[in-house]
Motif scaffolding. Sequence first.
Motif, PDB file in Angstrom:
ATOM      1  N   GLU A  69      -8.529  -1.658  -0.623  1.00 19.84           N
ATOM      2  CA  GLU A  69      -8.427  -3.008  -0.081  1.00 19.84           C
ATOM      3  C   GLU A  69      -9.427  -3.207   1.058  1.00 19.84           C
ATOM      4  OE1 GLU A  69      -6.645  -5.616  -0.964  1.00 19.84           O
ATOM      5  OE2 GLU A  69      -6.858  -6.911   0.789  1.00 19.84           O
ATOM      6  N   PHE A  83       0.841  -1.192   0.000  1.00 20.62           N
ATOM      7  CA  PHE A  83       0.000   0.000   0.000  1.00 20.62           C
ATOM      8  C   PHE A  83       0.880   1.247   0.000  1.00 20.62           C
ATOM      9  CE2 PHE A  83      -2.526  -3.172   2.569  1.00 20.62           C
ATOM     10  CZ  PHE A  83      -3.270  -3.602   1.473  1.00 20.62           C
ATOM     11  N   LEU A 105      -4.699   1.261   0.257  1.00 19.05           N
ATOM     12  CA  LEU A 105      -5.203   0.642   1.473  1.00 19.05           C
ATOM     13  C   LEU A 105      -6.716   0.746   1.562  1.00 19.05           C
ATOM     14  CD1 LEU A 105      -4.794  -0.548   4.381  1.00 19.05           C
ATOM     15  CD2 LEU A 105      -4.796   1.831   5.156  1.00 19.05           C
ATOM     16  N   GLU A 107       5.005  -5.198   7.708  1.00 20.60           N
ATOM     17  CA  GLU A 107       5.577  -3.872   7.479  1.00 20.60           C
ATOM     18  C   GLU A 107       6.589  -3.961   6.347  1.00 20.60           C
ATOM     19  OE1 GLU A 107       6.831  -2.157  11.203  1.00 20.60           O
ATOM     20  OE2 GLU A 107       4.718  -1.914  11.787  1.00 20.60           O
ATOM     21  N   VAL A 117       2.783  -0.830   4.868  1.00 21.07           N
ATOM     22  CA  VAL A 117       2.364  -2.193   5.193  1.00 21.07           C
ATOM     23  C   VAL A 117       1.867  -2.869   3.925  1.00 21.07           C
ATOM     24  CG1 VAL A 117       1.757  -1.593   7.573  1.00 21.07           C
ATOM     25  CG2 VAL A 117       0.011  -1.457   5.781  1.00 21.07           C
ATOM     26  N   ASP A 118       1.709  -4.185   3.986  1.00 22.63           N
ATOM     27  CA  ASP A 118       1.185  -4.885   2.814  1.00 22.63           C
ATOM     28  C   ASP A 118      -0.117  -5.617   3.143  1.00 22.63           C
ATOM     29  OD1 ASP A 118       1.800  -7.245   4.112  1.00 22.63           O
ATOM     30  OD2 ASP A 118       3.564  -7.700   2.873  1.00 22.63           O
ATOM     31  N   ARG A 119      -0.670  -6.276   2.128  1.00 24.07           N
ATOM     32  CA  ARG A 119      -1.971  -6.945   2.273  1.00 24.07           C
ATOM     33  C   ARG A 119      -1.977  -7.993   3.377  1.00 24.07           C
ATOM     34  NH1 ARG A 119      -3.417 -10.132  -2.382  1.00 24.07           N
ATOM     35  NH2 ARG A 119      -5.324 -10.492  -1.213  1.00 24.07           N
ATOM     36  N   PHE A 120      -0.806  -8.525   3.663  1.00 28.65           N
ATOM     37  CA  PHE A 120      -0.736  -9.620   4.624  1.00 28.65           C
ATOM     38  C   PHE A 120      -0.486  -9.113   6.043  1.00 28.65           C
ATOM     39  CE2 PHE A 120       1.075 -10.611   0.442  1.00 28.65           C
ATOM     40  CZ  PHE A 120       0.019 -11.374  -0.050  1.00 28.65           C
ATOM     41  N   GLY A 121      -0.438  -7.804   6.192  1.00 34.50           N
ATOM     42  CA  GLY A 121      -0.224  -7.253   7.512  1.00 34.50           C
ATOM     43  C   GLY A 121       1.240  -7.168   7.889  1.00 34.50           C
TER      44      GLY A 121
END
Lengths: 367, 367, 367, 367
Positions: free
Chosen positions: C112, C102, C109, C315, C309-313
């Motif tokens: 999503e 994101f 974000l 950092e 951060v990314d889709r999987f939580g």
Amino acid sequence: MSHNSFGHLFRVTTWGESHGAAIGCVVDGCPPRIALTEADIQPYLDLRRPGASRFVTQRQEPDQVRILSGTFEGLTTGTPISLLIENQDQRSKDYGEIKDRFRPGHADLTYELKYGIRDYRGGGRSSARETAMRVAAGAVARKVLDGVTIRGALVQMGDDRIDRAAWDWAATAENEFWCPDRAAAARWEQRLLEARKSGSSLGAVIEVVAEGVPPGLGAPIYGKLDADIAAALMGINAVKGVEIGEGFAAAALTGEANADEMRMGPDGRVIFGDNHAGGVLGGISTGQPIVARFAVKPTSSILTPRRSVDRFGQEVEVLTRGRHDPCVGIRAVPVGEAMLALVLADHLLRHRAQNPDAPSEARLPRN
Amino acid sequence: MSHNSFGHLFRVTTWGESHGAAIGCVVDGCPPRIALTEADIQPYLDLRRPGASRFVTQRQEPDQVRILSGTFEGLTTGTPISLLIENQDQRSKDYGEIKDRFRPGHADLTYELKYGIRDYRGGGRSSARETAMRVAAGAVARKVLDGVTIRGALVQMGDDRIDRAAWDWAATAENEFWCPDRAAAARWEQRLLEARKSGSSLGAVIEVVAEGVPPGLGAPIYGKLDADIAAALMGINAVKGVEIGEGFAAAALTGEANADEMRMGPDGRVIFGDNHAGGVLGGISTGQPIVARFAVKPTSSILTPRRSVDRFGQEVEVLTRGRHDPCVGIRAVPVGEAMLALVLADHLLRHRAQNPDAPSEARLPRN
Amino acid sequence: MSHNSFGHLFRVTTWGESHGAAIGCVVDGCPPRIALTEADIQPYLDLRRPGASRFVTQRQEPDQVRILSGTFEGLTTGTPISLLIENQDQRSKDYGEIKDRFRPGHADLTYELKYGIRDYRGGGRSSARETAMRVAAGAVARKVLDGVTIRGALVQMGDDRIDRAAWDWAATAENEFWCPDRAAAARWEQRLLEARKSGSSLGAVIEVVAEGVPPGLGAPIYGKLDADIAAALMGINAVKGVEIGEGFAAAALTGEANADEMRMGPDGRVIFGDNHAGGVLGGISTGQPIVARFAVKPTSSILTPRRSVDRFGQEVEVLTRGRHDPCVGIRAVPVGEAMLALVLADHLLRHRAQNPDAPSEARLPRN
Amino acid sequence: MSHNSFGHLFRVTTWGESHGAAIGCVVDGCPPRIALTEADIQPYLDLRRPGASRFVTQRQEPDQVRILSGTFEGLTTGTPISLLIENQDQRSKDYGEIKDRFRPGHADLTYELKYGIRDYRGGGRSSARETAMRVAAGAVARKVLDGVTIRGALVQMGDDRIDRAAWDWAATAENEFWCPDRAAAARWEQRLLEARKSGSSLGAVIEVVAEGVPPGLGAPIYGKLDADIAAALMGINAVKGVEIGEGFAAAALTGEANADEMRMGPDGRVIFGDNHAGGVLGGISTGQPIVARFAVKPTSSILTPRRSVDRFGQEVEVLTRGRHDPCVGIRAVPVGEAMLALVLADHLLRHRAQNPDAPSEARLPRN
């Protein structure tokens, strides 16, 4: 998007329940500088009023309308017009027995399933009482529709249709049914007395006609005048069918019988040989009279006991006492007229916005 | 307010003329993460396609739909879905002779009076060609209506009605008329051949049915499900009448015959004795099948000469050559299904917005 | 209600993603018989076009617009106008690294979280690419606004404001920033080169002005012209503030300094001493120039690495390669003009619907 | 489309003039089974009430609200909620001298030019009195926004800004200005007394903040949350500017300073390093606090004589006696809160319709 508003540019929002403190509406979009007082509205309410004849509910409501905003010194100002009628004769105790029971043919069950709560007194929001505000708003719409005459008549009660050859608009004011055929009115009186005596009820078909409508109202695809009329009339309580012009009978005609031929009148006006179209072609008014009909089912509130269920999932028997119309179609006549007026006023403004130079009569060649 | 959009939350805007470069639509409001490719849409277009049988217009259009936006890797994204079909077989020269003449029963005159300009080729915007996009959008709506089955059938051609006792849904796929009564289909074939031979045309009545609709869709007053269905069906080209459930026949019933009694099923479901209501009470779905009918007038494009007028105010004779449907009601069946799907998808979203916890089945007691 | 439509009577629905097959829009409600071809639209698109100068994204898009419906022989017909631009230079591989990440300051974000799916390529639907269709639709709106001139200028880049005394509209065509102050333009060129070199970006403030607007556009309460302008400008990508007339500076004025005095011109026109109001009083146009400003944040797509951060939580660090505008405010100038044109065209039609006899100039006494 | 309605699914229509019999509104779309009585609404009206402090108009209005429909036994029913306040202290004679004269900075002239008629008493429909109904409707919206806290504060009076380091929400209840900085409040009291003594007035800037807003509210293009907030706040009387988050100051930041970095909190929540975005990215809420500011111009009703014109086209001098707010921004604080509540309630329903499964918190990975 509002579930309690009707129209786009001439827009009416109604509120109120059958047994609440008052009912009312807001008319937004009315052009300015139109003469408007309560006296322009009250006569139409008086025609729809409960308790006005033997053949309608005996609830006594004076239905005195008040204009709370939107006019100044007797003229509209272009700002929203708030109309209000206080409820007076709510005999809510009549409804205690349907508090938890769902009357067949009524909205009781569907309100429960949708909202999980309902004001059961007199049908609450689903009561035909709300139509008083449509009639009031329709009276304002008529003022916008200068030169347009909108009238309605009952053309069928139960399975008994009028003789169209005997049609006389004057007759509609002489009987309690808005019946344009005097012989039919006499028959209907008898039928209705019998139906009431036996705790039953009758359905009806109403025809509404608007004369003097300029051509050009409506739009090609989803703003069609006939589609909006269909929604307006189907949205009246207890209505199950709507027709424009020839209606369902058009299915049985041949193409050459159904398509209205045209010729030129002496003053450049287009004259139609017939009006199978009911004044609408391609969703747009032709300048001929708009003719629509709608079918009203027999009142579901009857004295005959019926099988049903209650909120708790128990099977019960329901019998609706209260004070009901043996043929609710009768009082639907002024409501149908009002809805037609609302549709036409809205479309007049919509048409004007996009086509300010369009002619007000069907003359050729167009300027 | 748009004259070319349908629906509020599941909202379709169509564009395009019969003989333009292409036709298309934008579907806005579709929920995300629904599987959607062209293969979900094309079969419905193939059913409505011109040139597909002897009894419809012989214009050859492959009607291959393309999804231009709103999906990603085969799933909807919640953003607007743009659908497009290129026009291929426009024989515009067929229409030179109606350039200045108004065909009876068509929108030619009303477009001229409203807009002062019209794309006369093939009827332009008022052509039934636009309905291809309704069918395409309706296919998207069906994906939203998980668990709902929507089907249509021709129940009357000319004055010849089907025998309802002979109804078999399977039969609708066996003949070229979507006729559920095999005997009627055989009779209709004969009639239609005769009508075409004599340069005439026939009207029709179509019935559309939605099964598996949850209760609670619709709203009390001006967001009524039946009112929106009425507008949707009346807005189809050439439609002159709409009914829900018992429809006009309800007027001839007594209150006790018309109001559907209720009882409890073994699993807490409400069971109705009959479905005179057509699945709607008080403007809200009951959970029973939604049943609606609409009447389509006979095609106005016929080979029989008719009296009319032209743009210059002269009286003329009009005869419509072109390639037309002898019974335009046949191709209206998939369109009626699509419109019903669009109304239901829109109301499903509207219902969910205000009543997120409402049950999806008619069970009592409600949670 | 549509999330992808703008306006009520002059209504635009856009569709398309940055890296889809095409982008497009439907303009509904345009009055008939207005001359319109692609040549009326293309010049405005050319001004907004990517790749047109050193200071905007280097994506190469010819942005050739096609009119697919709604015109006939060079004139609008009153039916929906479909505009389409094919996407050509999608380098989607640039975006692989943000597929699951994101970007700070972007909609990644929020898409999503809202939809659970997104077309990440080039920002998908949230890309500024969509604004091409606003510019195209705005060009149609300008045709409706006969006699109205709409222009825009960049009045601040980073923290460097123009000298208003040096304002020359002609200058806006001489530099790559739509800067009306030649000295400021020279400074900005330097700043922007530095910003780009350092992998950074700059914000901007744009002013848009409409001259020749008739009085009376807008409405008292929720149809206010200034409220709709605010929504239109705030809805442009990356905008964080909107002002009308004196704007935020009005808070620091006294009542007597802020309220524009009036006097009579020689021809019965009302003349205002100043235009602190920006051409709008009580939500309604006064006949003076409409003046609005909006602030565009610095482009969030920068070459400097940022924490995210990314889709999987997880950092992660994000660095946006791609081809971006170092000051996205520059290309927002024609978009701001277009949005103002859209609001005015819509309000012109809305005003006309309710007030067909209203004067087109601020003269007293009013007829 | 209504000029007097706000919102789409949670929709408010207001009506009434400053010196009419009453003012009111209809709240349509409120979900059912929410506890609601007058006691939920009255406290917010009391905060906005005229005559409540030395620094606001001395008109005495108890502003007692009545709920006329839409609730049953203390719960909402899903049907329209009608709210009404009777006007009591109309001193209409104060306004005789502006009957034909146009007050600078007011809507008098624009109403005359648009409508050709106006209720001049107290400003009629353009009076800030109408905002009482926004506050009332906003109180209903708050009930829908379970878990969301909405507060407002005056952050600038005239050119005197608060010290943000001194911000204390508790302070806003201790002074008559909703000032969160106690030292500023003391200064402002002095300034306002002076302004009033000299027959002048002051402008103001208000900040409204919503905490606990779920992510996902809003939509990509024209249904953007920030665009709707901009329209809502700009539509408040006398507002000339609106900002979200960093607002105009964002123009002077670099891309890396402005884009809020993200990291993961211990419980899977996304945490932002800062909130330059004001809780909105790409038009969609992030889950952070929504922060917006709006500038209110100094009251145009002042005791200092000003040059103007009258209905007859004569130049005149105008001096507004009446009972006015020396800083109308003060009473705009509860109105700003209410408008923010209305926008959020509407978007909550809109979001839910399309995305029923979206999470109510910004956690990753999304389900």
